[in-house]
Motif scaffolding. Structure first.
Motif, PDB file in Angstrom:
ATOM      1  N   MET A 130       0.834  -1.197   0.000  1.00 12.83           N
ATOM      2  CA  MET A 130       0.000   0.000   0.000  1.00 12.83           C
ATOM      3  C   MET A 130       0.872   1.251   0.000  1.00 12.83           C
ATOM      4  N   ALA A 131       1.947   1.241   0.749  1.00 13.81           N
ATOM      5  CA  ALA A 131       2.840   2.397   0.783  1.00 13.81           C
ATOM      6  C   ALA A 131       3.418   2.674  -0.598  1.00 13.81           C
ATOM      7  N   LYS A 132       3.815   1.644  -1.307  1.00  8.06           N
ATOM      8  CA  LYS A 132       4.358   1.823  -2.655  1.00  8.06           C
ATOM      9  C   LYS A 132       3.314   2.394  -3.607  1.00  8.06           C
ATOM     10  N   ILE A 133       2.083   1.912  -3.473  1.00 11.82           N
ATOM     11  CA  ILE A 133       0.999   2.422  -4.322  1.00 11.82           C
ATOM     12  C   ILE A 133       0.760   3.898  -4.045  1.00 11.82           C
ATOM     13  N   LEU A 134       0.706   4.273  -2.771  1.00  4.99           N
ATOM     14  CA  LEU A 134       0.454   5.662  -2.407  1.00  4.99           C
ATOM     15  C   LEU A 134       1.588   6.568  -2.880  1.00  4.99           C
ATOM     16  N   LYS A 135       2.808   6.071  -2.853  1.00  3.50           N
ATOM     17  CA  LYS A 135       3.934   6.838  -3.381  1.00  3.50           C
ATOM     18  C   LYS A 135       3.802   7.008  -4.895  1.00  3.50           C
ATOM     19  N   GLN A 136       3.426   5.941  -5.579  1.00  3.65           N
ATOM     20  CA  GLN A 136       3.320   5.986  -7.039  1.00  3.65           C
ATOM     21  C   GLN A 136       2.263   6.964  -7.517  1.00  3.65           C
ATOM     22  N   VAL A 137       1.159   7.099  -6.755  1.00  7.97           N
ATOM     23  CA  VAL A 137       0.085   7.994  -7.201  1.00  7.97           C
ATOM     24  C   VAL A 137       0.359   9.451  -6.835  1.00  7.97           C
ATOM     25  N   GLY A 138       1.446   9.702  -6.098  1.00  6.46           N
ATOM     26  CA  GLY A 138       1.843  11.070  -5.823  1.00  6.46           C
ATOM     27  C   GLY A 138       1.418  11.622  -4.483  1.00  6.46           C
ATOM     28  N   LEU A 139       1.002  10.747  -3.547  1.00 12.48           N
ATOM     29  CA  LEU A 139       0.656  11.218  -2.210  1.00 12.48           C
ATOM     30  C   LEU A 139       1.880  11.898  -1.597  1.00 12.48           C
ATOM     31  N   SER A 140       1.683  13.080  -1.017  1.00 10.29           N
ATOM     32  CA  SER A 140       2.832  13.840  -0.529  1.00 10.29           C
ATOM     33  C   SER A 140       3.062  13.730   0.973  1.00 10.29           C
ATOM     34  N   TYR A 141       2.078  13.236   1.723  1.00  8.36           N
ATOM     35  CA  TYR A 141       2.258  13.191   3.179  1.00  8.36           C
ATOM     36  C   TYR A 141       1.276  12.208   3.794  1.00  8.36           C
ATOM     37  N   VAL A 142       1.750  11.504   4.813  1.00  6.60           N
ATOM     38  CA  VAL A 142       0.916  10.601   5.603  1.00  6.60           C
ATOM     39  C   VAL A 142       1.007  11.029   7.066  1.00  6.60           C
ATOM     40  N   GLY A 143      -0.117  11.440   7.649  1.00  8.41           N
ATOM     41  CA  GLY A 143      -0.171  11.757   9.067  1.00  8.41           C
ATOM     42  C   GLY A 143      -0.733  10.565   9.828  1.00  8.41           C
ATOM     43  N   ILE A 144       0.073   9.999  10.720  1.00  7.98           N
ATOM     44  CA  ILE A 144      -0.321   8.792  11.451  1.00  7.98           C
ATOM     45  C   ILE A 144      -0.541   9.131  12.919  1.00  7.98           C
ATOM     46  N   SER A 145      -1.700   8.758  13.428  1.00  6.37           N
ATOM     47  CA  SER A 145      -2.073   9.103  14.798  1.00  6.37           C
ATOM     48  C   SER A 145      -1.442   8.155  15.801  1.00  6.37           C
ATOM     49  N   LEU A 146      -0.803   8.737  16.802  1.00  2.55           N
ATOM     50  CA  LEU A 146      -0.305   7.998  17.962  1.00  2.55           C
ATOM     51  C   LEU A 146      -0.770   8.723  19.216  1.00  2.55           C
ATOM     52  N   ASP A 147      -1.138   7.971  20.216  1.00  2.00           N
ATOM     53  CA  ASP A 147      -1.595   8.567  21.470  1.00  2.00           C
ATOM     54  C   ASP A 147      -0.605   8.364  22.602  1.00  2.00           C
ATOM     55  N   GLY A 148       0.556   7.819  22.274  1.00  2.00           N
ATOM     56  CA  GLY A 148       1.566   7.560  23.282  1.00  2.00           C
ATOM     57  C   GLY A 148       2.322   6.286  22.946  1.00  2.00           C
ATOM     58  N   THR A 149       2.982   5.742  23.928  1.00  2.00           N
ATOM     59  CA  THR A 149       3.691   4.481  23.744  1.00  2.00           C
ATOM     60  C   THR A 149       2.693   3.320  23.736  1.00  2.00           C
ATOM     61  N   ARG A 150       3.206   2.117  23.605  1.00  2.00           N
ATOM     62  CA  ARG A 150       2.372   0.950  23.258  1.00  2.00           C
ATOM     63  C   ARG A 150       1.132   0.792  24.145  1.00  2.00           C
ATOM     64  N   GLU A 151       1.307   0.737  25.436  1.00  2.00           N
ATOM     65  CA  GLU A 151       0.167   0.465  26.327  1.00  2.00           C
ATOM     66  C   GLU A 151      -0.873   1.574  26.272  1.00  2.00           C
ATOM     67  N   VAL A 152      -0.413   2.814  26.311  1.00  2.00           N
ATOM     68  CA  VAL A 152      -1.330   3.952  26.288  1.00  2.00           C
ATOM     69  C   VAL A 152      -2.050   4.026  24.938  1.00  2.00           C
ATOM     70  N   HIS A 153      -1.294   3.884  23.863  1.00  4.48           N
ATOM     71  CA  HIS A 153      -1.895   3.978  22.529  1.00  4.48           C
ATOM     72  C   HIS A 153      -2.958   2.901  22.323  1.00  4.48           C
ATOM     73  N   ASP A 154      -2.644   1.670  22.659  1.00  5.40           N
ATOM     74  CA  ASP A 154      -3.607   0.586  22.456  1.00  5.40           C
ATOM     75  C   ASP A 154      -4.867   0.798  23.283  1.00  5.40           C
ATOM     76  N   ARG A 155      -4.713   1.382  24.471  1.00  4.86           N
ATOM     77  CA  ARG A 155      -5.887   1.653  25.306  1.00  4.86           C
ATOM     78  C   ARG A 155      -6.764   2.720  24.654  1.00  4.86           C
ATOM     79  N   PHE A 156      -6.174   3.751  24.098  1.00  2.00           N
ATOM     80  CA  PHE A 156      -6.941   4.782  23.402  1.00  2.00           C
ATOM     81  C   PHE A 156      -7.628   4.228  22.159  1.00  2.00           C
ATOM     82  N   ARG A 157      -6.937   3.338  21.453  1.00  2.00           N
ATOM     83  CA  ARG A 157      -7.432   2.850  20.166  1.00  2.00           C
ATOM     84  C   ARG A 157      -8.401   1.686  20.311  1.00  2.00           C
ATOM     85  N   GLY A 158      -8.453   1.090  21.491  1.00  2.00           N
ATOM     86  CA  GLY A 158      -9.430   0.045  21.747  1.00  2.00           C
ATOM     87  C   GLY A 158      -9.122  -1.289  21.094  1.00  2.00           C
ATOM     88  N   VAL A 159      -7.886  -1.443  20.570  1.00  2.00           N
ATOM     89  CA  VAL A 159      -7.497  -2.691  19.899  1.00  2.00           C
ATOM     90  C   VAL A 159      -6.060  -3.015  20.268  1.00  2.00           C
TER      91      VAL A 159
END
Length: 397
Positions: A130-159
């Motif tokens: 998927m990353a290669k495809i998004l690069k090929q189509v000209g996507l200029s930026y990916v913003g990825i959400s993090l809420d903290g380190t592993r334990e905190v992030h997983d608790r926020f994300r519910g998975v």
């Protein structure tokens, strides 16, 4: 959006924006916040479907796609209109935009029309392919959400495992050559994770991070009581500035921004006024160019069903639907009272906002937050942490 690194670490001068004429279509992405025409960056929440269940989701995302979501041809029509209107950026969001199979096609179409295409994602579905495809189509930026380190992030994300998958998504996007940044929404549950986020930037050579102040919308409304106090917010801004400066001084500069509380601009200026008055004067010019909150003016939102909102948090008020009228017409129709007032909020804000010396650089801050907390969208934003002394106009000499 307040560029902490740009303002505090002297990486942007007023002349940088002036050199491009301050028109949205001509400014590079890192200077867009200083545009003069304020052509809207448009967030398209292209689906309500998401594979996670985040506790602070403003969109109330669900496991399955929502009935009535815009189809591919409707998406292409939207993009064509936005490009003709002069919108410089389309931000594909959700839900989780990567769950839509036509995301690459629509991103490629936006790029072909001269727009910058970016996505806001939880990162868990950005595989190497998927990353290669998004690069090929000209996507200029990916913003990825993090809420903290592993334990905190997983608790926020519910998975469980969401953190590890997000980190894999970051690495996959970087390996494909796409610029990646982190998105971190601050509240009492995770403010202690901010130092770890800076460590993560440095250790993983991630070039950008946006720290979002909590907005009381969607499931985020349930966290209203867990927003930071004014004192905690001031401490947070000082920490962010200190860590940003430290990276800059050690030759490891990062692009650091804060989002959704425009009191941050005057706060940075007032700190610089004590530390470096010469730089403070340039920062004030940049803040005046920025003009503060731009909901309904420099940023807009189209929902999965075509409904147009002032921003991605203002879902309880619709200006129309792109299935009925083009976005450009809806956005320019000043017969709609709220749309007209959002073009210049300053005459309508009340209380301490109306008398504030920073109104021209803050723009009245976040109206959605004021409305959620008080029921009056023109009342002062309760998240403004500047003191009465700091906002009082300075008498003329």
């Amino acid at each position: 959006m307040i560029g902490i690194s740009k303002l505090y670490c002297n990486t942007v001068e007023p002349s940088d924006a002036l050199r491009y004429g301050r028109q949205s279509g001509k400014l590079p992405s890192h200077l867009l916040q200083f545009s003069e025409d304020k052509k809207p960056v448009v967030v398209w929440n292209m689906t309500r479907q998401c594979n996670l269940k985040c506790v602070h989701c403003y969109a109330h995302a669900r496991k399955t796609a929502q009935d009535g979501e815009m189809n591919t041809s409707e998406g292409r029509a939207l993009i064509e209109d936005l490009a003709a209107f002069g919108s410089p950026v389309i931000l594909f969001s959700g839900g989780e935009p990567v769950m839509r199979p036509d995301l690459p096609e629509l991103a490629e179409y936006a790029v072909s029309k001269g727009m910058r295409a970016v996505i806001s994602t939880n990162g868990t579905l950005i595989t190497p392919d998927m990353a290669k495809i998004l690069k090929q189509v000209g996507l200029s930026y990916v913003g990825i959400s993090l809420d903290g380190t592993r334990e905190v992030h997983d608790r926020f994300r519910g998975v469980a495992g969401a953190y590890d998958l997000a980190m894999e998504g970051i690495e996959n996007a970087r390996a494909a050559g796409i610029k990646v940044g982190l998105r971190f929404t601050v509240n009492k549950r995770n403010t202690g994770e901010v130092p770890a986020i800076f460590d993560l930037l440095e250790e993983n050579d991630i070039p950008r991070v946006c720290f979002y102040h909590l907005v009381y919308a969607g499931r985020g409304t349930e966290l209203m009581k867990e927003d930071l106090s004014h004192a905690e917010t001031r401490d947070l801004l000082d920490l962010i500035m200190d860590r940003t400066r430290d990276l800059h001084d050690r030759g490891k500069p990062k692009e650091v921004l804060t989002v959704d509380n425009h009191a941050d601009g005057p706060y940075v200026y007032l700190r610089l006024l004590r530390e470096d008055p010469g730089r403070a004067a340039d920062v004030l010019k940049l803040l005046e160019m920025n003009e503060g909150n731009s909901s309904g003016r420099g940023i807009g939102c189209v929902s999965w069903d075509g409904v147009v909102h002032a921003d991605q948090f203002w879902r309880h008020h619709s200006f129309g639907n792109v299935r009925d009228r083009p976005f450009s017409e809806i956005w320019s129709d000043l017969s709609e009272p709220l749309m007209a007032r959002l073009k210049d909020k300053k005459p309508y804000v009340t209380g301490r906002c109306a008398e504030c010396r920073w109104l021209s650089v803050c723009g009245g801050n976040f109206r959605v937050r004021a409305e959620a907390a008080t029921g009056d969208l023109w009342s002062p934003d309760p998240a403004c942490y500047l003191t009465d002394k700091e906002i009082t106009p300075v008498p003329a000499a």
